[in-house]
Design a protein around this motif. Structure first.
Motif, PDB file in Angstrom:
ATOM      1  N   LEU A  85       0.873  -1.081  -0.040  1.00  0.00           N
ATOM      2  CA  LEU A  85      -0.114  -0.009   0.137  1.00  0.00           C
ATOM      3  C   LEU A  85       0.982   1.390   0.095  1.00  0.00           C
ATOM      4  CD1 LEU A  85      -2.634   1.581   0.376  1.00  0.00           C
ATOM      5  CD2 LEU A  85      -2.563   1.144   2.666  1.00  0.00           C
ATOM      6  N   LEU A  86       2.009   1.347   0.965  1.00  0.00           N
ATOM      7  CA  LEU A  86       2.784   2.432   0.773  1.00  0.00           C
ATOM      8  C   LEU A  86       3.469   2.655  -0.562  1.00  0.00           C
ATOM      9  CD1 LEU A  86       4.385   2.146   4.453  1.00  0.00           C
ATOM     10  CD2 LEU A  86       2.641   3.724   3.641  1.00  0.00           C
ATOM     11  N   GLU A  87       3.904   1.334  -1.054  1.00  0.00           N
ATOM     12  CA  GLU A  87       4.742   1.697  -2.407  1.00  0.00           C
ATOM     13  C   GLU A  87       3.446   2.175  -3.312  1.00  0.00           C
ATOM     14  OE1 GLU A  87       5.710  -2.436  -3.118  1.00  0.00           O
ATOM     15  OE2 GLU A  87       7.531  -2.110  -1.897  1.00  0.00           O
ATOM     16  N   ARG A  88       2.239   1.789  -3.400  1.00  0.00           N
ATOM     17  CA  ARG A  88       1.354   2.577  -4.409  1.00  0.00           C
ATOM     18  C   ARG A  88       1.106   3.927  -4.129  1.00  0.00           C
ATOM     19  NH1 ARG A  88      -1.412  -2.188  -3.299  1.00  0.00           N
ATOM     20  NH2 ARG A  88      -3.170  -0.976  -2.224  1.00  0.00           N
ATOM     21  N   ARG A  89       1.034   4.366  -2.862  1.00  0.00           N
ATOM     22  CA  ARG A  89       0.598   5.634  -2.322  1.00  0.00           C
ATOM     23  C   ARG A  89       1.724   6.677  -2.105  1.00  0.00           C
ATOM     24  NH1 ARG A  89      -4.234   6.175   0.350  1.00  0.00           N
ATOM     25  NH2 ARG A  89      -3.874   8.426   0.140  1.00  0.00           N
ATOM     26  N   LEU A  90       2.828   6.369  -2.085  1.00  0.00           N
ATOM     27  CA  LEU A  90       3.802   7.249  -1.699  1.00  0.00           C
ATOM     28  C   LEU A  90       4.650   7.109  -2.788  1.00  0.00           C
ATOM     29  CD1 LEU A  90       4.934   6.521   2.081  1.00  0.00           C
ATOM     30  CD2 LEU A  90       3.066   8.244   1.184  1.00  0.00           C
ATOM     31  N   ALA A  91       5.155   8.428  -3.473  1.00  0.00           N
ATOM     32  CA  ALA A  91       6.089   8.584  -4.413  1.00  0.00           C
ATOM     33  C   ALA A  91       7.539   8.134  -4.177  1.00  0.00           C
ATOM     34  CB  ALA A  91       6.018  10.240  -5.143  1.00  0.00           C
ATOM     35  N   ALA A  92       7.654   8.534  -2.887  1.00  0.00           N
ATOM     36  CA  ALA A  92       9.246   8.111  -2.252  1.00  0.00           C
ATOM     37  C   ALA A  92       8.975   7.802  -0.901  1.00  0.00           C
ATOM     38  CB  ALA A  92      10.026   9.422  -2.457  1.00  0.00           C
ATOM     39  N   PRO A  93      10.104   7.021  -0.241  1.00  0.00           N
ATOM     40  CA  PRO A  93      10.098   6.624   0.956  1.00  0.00           C
ATOM     41  C   PRO A  93       9.986   7.747   2.136  1.00  0.00           C
ATOM     42  CG  PRO A  93      12.131   5.746  -0.191  1.00  0.00           C
ATOM     43  CD  PRO A  93      11.525   6.574  -1.141  1.00  0.00           C
ATOM     44  N   ALA A  94       9.214   7.261   3.128  1.00  0.00           N
ATOM     45  CA  ALA A  94       9.040   8.296   4.150  1.00  0.00           C
ATOM     46  C   ALA A  94      10.361   8.326   5.086  1.00  0.00           C
ATOM     47  CB  ALA A  94       7.728   8.024   4.973  1.00  0.00           C
ATOM     48  N   GLU A  95      11.060   9.321   4.697  1.00  0.00           N
ATOM     49  CA  GLU A  95      12.377   9.285   5.420  1.00  0.00           C
ATOM     50  C   GLU A  95      12.456  10.268   6.550  1.00  0.00           C
ATOM     51  OE1 GLU A  95      15.527   9.548   2.558  1.00  0.00           O
ATOM     52  OE2 GLU A  95      15.185   7.590   1.634  1.00  0.00           O
ATOM     53  N   ARG A  96      11.717  11.647   6.238  1.00  0.00           N
ATOM     54  CA  ARG A  96      11.633  12.676   7.396  1.00  0.00           C
ATOM     55  C   ARG A  96      10.219  12.344   8.094  1.00  0.00           C
ATOM     56  NH1 ARG A  96      12.838  17.282   3.337  1.00  0.00           N
ATOM     57  NH2 ARG A  96      10.546  16.440   2.379  1.00  0.00           N
ATOM     58  N   GLU A  97      10.293  13.181   9.231  1.00  0.00           N
ATOM     59  CA  GLU A  97       9.295  12.978  10.127  1.00  0.00           C
ATOM     60  C   GLU A  97       7.889  13.144   9.616  1.00  0.00           C
ATOM     61  OE1 GLU A  97       7.555  11.359  13.244  1.00  0.00           O
ATOM     62  OE2 GLU A  97       9.233  11.350  13.018  1.00  0.00           O
ATOM     63  N   PRO A  98       7.586  14.457   8.879  1.00  0.00           N
ATOM     64  CA  PRO A  98       6.318  14.437   8.433  1.00  0.00           C
ATOM     65  C   PRO A  98       5.914  13.487   7.392  1.00  0.00           C
ATOM     66  CG  PRO A  98       7.701  16.582   8.250  1.00  0.00           C
ATOM     67  CD  PRO A  98       8.581  15.470   8.684  1.00  0.00           C
ATOM     68  N   GLU A  99       6.719  12.935   6.756  1.00  0.00           N
ATOM     69  CA  GLU A  99       6.455  11.917   5.938  1.00  0.00           C
ATOM     70  C   GLU A  99       6.152  10.423   6.140  1.00  0.00           C
ATOM     71  OE1 GLU A  99      10.259  12.091   3.866  1.00  0.00           O
ATOM     72  OE2 GLU A  99       9.601  13.357   2.238  1.00  0.00           O
ATOM     73  N   ARG A 100       6.791  10.203   7.456  1.00  0.00           N
ATOM     74  CA  ARG A 100       6.643   9.144   8.241  1.00  0.00           C
ATOM     75  C   ARG A 100       5.347   9.320   8.841  1.00  0.00           C
ATOM     76  NH1 ARG A 100      12.063   9.131   9.224  1.00  0.00           N
ATOM     77  NH2 ARG A 100      12.201  10.369  11.019  1.00  0.00           N
ATOM     78  N   ARG A 101       4.859  10.340   9.240  1.00  0.00           N
ATOM     79  CA  ARG A 101       3.469  10.707   9.980  1.00  0.00           C
ATOM     80  C   ARG A 101       2.438  10.395   9.170  1.00  0.00           C
ATOM     81  NH1 ARG A 101       5.834  15.084  13.040  1.00  0.00           N
ATOM     82  NH2 ARG A 101       4.850  16.311  11.556  1.00  0.00           N
ATOM     83  N   ARG A 102       2.795  11.044   7.601  1.00  0.00           N
ATOM     84  CA  ARG A 102       1.637  10.552   6.730  1.00  0.00           C
ATOM     85  C   ARG A 102       1.441   9.224   6.375  1.00  0.00           C
ATOM     86  NH1 ARG A 102       2.010  10.839   0.739  1.00  0.00           N
ATOM     87  NH2 ARG A 102      -0.288  11.097   0.098  1.00  0.00           N
ATOM     88  N   ALA A 103       2.731   8.582   6.179  1.00  0.00           N
ATOM     89  CA  ALA A 103       2.548   7.243   5.888  1.00  0.00           C
ATOM     90  C   ALA A 103       1.838   6.366   6.911  1.00  0.00           C
ATOM     91  CB  ALA A 103       4.068   6.368   5.657  1.00  0.00           C
TER      92      ALA A 103
END
Length: 129
Positions: A85-103
């Motif tokens: 699901l993350l691979e489909r929904r996110l353009a890039a891996p969640a490396e920073r905190e805001p991206e991790r929270r979104r994921a």
């Protein structure tokens, strides 16, 4: 099914006869319904087990049927489905905190546990390196 028939104006006795006949024909099988529901929600909507369990309970499915349905995973684990699901929904891996929270939010809203969501975010980021 009984509630649906009564809601649509069928007399109680007619509803009972219909339910008996449908049961004899094999059309009323809570376990089969729960398995198909779980399979469909996993495949089509990427739901996690928590959300599937909650919805089946809301639909009046008994706990044993829900447990049996969720014990069949269709060949992939809940963690694998969360990563997909993350691979489909996110353009890039969640490396920073805001991206991790979104994921994490994506996964939690779909019914994945905190533990599974956390593991999936970590694995998704690790795999992209």
């Amino acid at each position: 099914m009984r509630n649906q028939l009564l809601k649509r104006g069928f007399p109680g006795e007619a509803a009972e006869v219909a339910l008996l006949r449908l049961g004899e024909m094999g059309y009323l099988d809570d376990i089969q319904f729960a398995r198909r529901f779980a399979e469909d929600r996993r495949r089509m909507d990427s739901w996690g087990d928590r959300r599937i369990r909650k919805r089946l309970a809301e639909l009046g499915t008994d706990r044993d049927a829900i447990d049996q349905a969720l014990s069949v995973d269709g060949g992939s684990s809940e963690l694998e489905r969360a990563i997909e699901l993350l691979e489909r929904r996110l353009a890039a891996p969640a490396e920073r905190e805001p991206e991790r929270r979104r994921a994490m939010g994506i996964l939690i809203r779909r019914g994945y546990s905190m533990e599974t969501a956390s593991d999936a975010v970590r694995e998704h980021s690790r795999a992209a390196r």
